[in-house]
Scaffold this active site. Structure first.
Site, PDB file in Angstrom:
ATOM      1  N   ASN A  17     -13.285  -1.375   8.708  1.00 42.51           N
ATOM      2  CA  ASN A  17     -13.544  -1.767   7.311  1.00 42.51           C
ATOM      3  C   ASN A  17     -12.241  -1.991   6.559  1.00 42.51           C
ATOM      4  OD1 ASN A  17     -12.990   0.996   7.487  1.00 42.51           O
ATOM      5  ND2 ASN A  17     -14.247   1.529   5.716  1.00 42.51           N
ATOM      6  N   ASP A 212     -11.549  11.109   8.738  1.00 48.99           N
ATOM      7  CA  ASP A 212     -12.112  10.038   7.903  1.00 48.99           C
ATOM      8  C   ASP A 212     -11.085   9.612   6.854  1.00 48.99           C
ATOM      9  OD1 ASP A 212     -14.129   8.195   7.399  1.00 48.99           O
ATOM     10  OD2 ASP A 212     -14.991   9.401   5.788  1.00 48.99           O
ATOM     11  N   HIS A 216      -6.677   5.071   0.066  1.00 50.81           N
ATOM     12  CA  HIS A 216      -6.701   4.257  -1.153  1.00 50.81           C
ATOM     13  C   HIS A 216      -5.695   4.815  -2.164  1.00 50.81           C
ATOM     14  CE1 HIS A 216     -10.263   2.462   0.499  1.00 50.81           C
ATOM     15  NE2 HIS A 216     -10.912   3.603   0.499  1.00 50.81           N
ATOM     16  N   GLY A 228     -13.674   8.324  -0.427  1.00 56.15           N
ATOM     17  CA  GLY A 228     -12.926   8.999   0.616  1.00 56.15           C
ATOM     18  C   GLY A 228     -11.652   9.672   0.161  1.00 56.15           C
TER      19      GLY A 228
END
Length: 332
Positions: A17, A212, A216, A228
């Site tokens: 992604n 995970d 960002h 996340g």
């Protein structure tokens, strides 16, 4: 990858992604070319195919596995049951693995959208039912609910299925005050779910611990509500601290971070100190207290739900392929 080696990880698996997403052979090749220019550790690449006929070539190009996001299919990606089964069939033919982000909000319950817990349970049941028709290797990403884990546990001896969980789903729940920076997918759940996930890690029902890692920026997190947390630089200190507190054994840490991922994803020549294997080594001081300070992260994400918390167990040095790449707080 600087955050990876600073956190004691010598091999990472890159999710599809990205921008643009890794949904084609062209993007896989491009992603690999970019990575070659600035990597400090070993890296494998997931793909999320738009066309199941691309799977064989993606495997030949080095795809480590495939991932689908049931709650957010990529543009022009068909994730109907029929097409998922076609994807599963091709993955099985090519001896690969399908990783599933198990949240599905496409159905209604009493004419209302499902809760996050219901979305996870529905997604797991949906994939399990398809798996009974085409038993390929399935790996459920970041499981976060008691009910979801129970379903997986019941099918482990019947189907080729495994699962993972994150430190944040094992140690945090919806009652923790994390402001806007606490949003993740799957969302943090209730205390019962959190306790179940931690117990699953301890007793072996959860196979793998995954960071995970979501790097960002603070601006993206605040303004765009990106989900996340950055997890690469916090996971090992958290686990070592749990061991120090006699909550989890070193054996389970080894299994969830090293041997199980290696076996499940068919990773080669890593995980052992033996001739012919890559000299990937991490030196940990189990007595040194690590205070989480996200402002000093190597990741571009300068926030953490564990900010300010202290954990006993710090990364001192990281070697990748015999080369010292991180030492005493510095990238070499």
């Amino acid at each position: 990858t600087s955050a990876a080696v600073a956190g004691g990880f010598t091999t990472i698996l890159d999710m599809p992604n990205t921008v643009p997403p890794i949904t084609s052979i062209k993007e896989l090749v491009h992603r690999k070319q970019i990575a070659k220019k600035a990597i400090f550790c070993n890296i494998g690449f997931y793909c999320s195919p738009l066309n199941c006929n691309d799977i064989k070539e993606m495997v030949n190009e080095g795809a480590i596995g495939f991932k689908i996001y049931l709650h957010k299919p990529f543009e022009n990606q068909n994730l109907s049951n029929n097409n998922i089964m076609k994807i599963m069939q091709e993955i099985k033919k090519n001896n690969s693995i399908l990783c599933v982000h198990a949240e599905d909000y496409s159905h209604s319950i009493n004419n209302e959208l499902p809760s996050p817990n219901e979305a996870e349970v529905f997604a797991i049941k949906r994939i399990i039912n398809l798996l009974k028709k085409i038993n390929c290797k399935i790996h459920f990403a970041h499981i976060s609910t008691y009910e979801g884990l129970e379903i997986i546990k019941k099918h482990k001896n019947i189907l080729n299925v495994s699962c993972e969980a994150t430190p944040h789903h094992a140690l945090l729940d919806r009652n923790d005050s994390l402001d806007n920076f606490g949003y993740c997918e799957p969302k943090l759940k209730d205390k019962t779910d959190r306790e179940s996930i931690l117990e699953g890690i301890i007793d072996g029902n959860i196979d793998i611990i995954a960071t995970d890692h979501a790097p960002h920026t603070s601006t993206e997190k605040k303004n765009l509500k990106k989900p996340g947390f950055p997890g690469l630089e916090t996971t090992i200190p958290i686990l070592m601290d749990l061991h120090y507190k006699k909550i989890i054994s070193l054996k389970r840490i080894y299994e969830t971070l090293i041997s199980n991922p290696i076996n499940r994803f068919n990773l080669k020549r890593i995980g052992k100190i033996t001739p012919g294997y890559k000299a990937d080594l991490v030196v940990i001081n189990p007595e040194k207290v690590k205070e989480i300070d996200s402002s000093k992260f190597f990741s571009r994400a300068k926030y953490s739900p564990f900010d300010g918390k202290k954990f006993k167990g710090a990364i001192i040095s990281t070697f990748v392929n015999g080369q010292l790449v991180f030492n005493d707080g510095q990238i070499i």
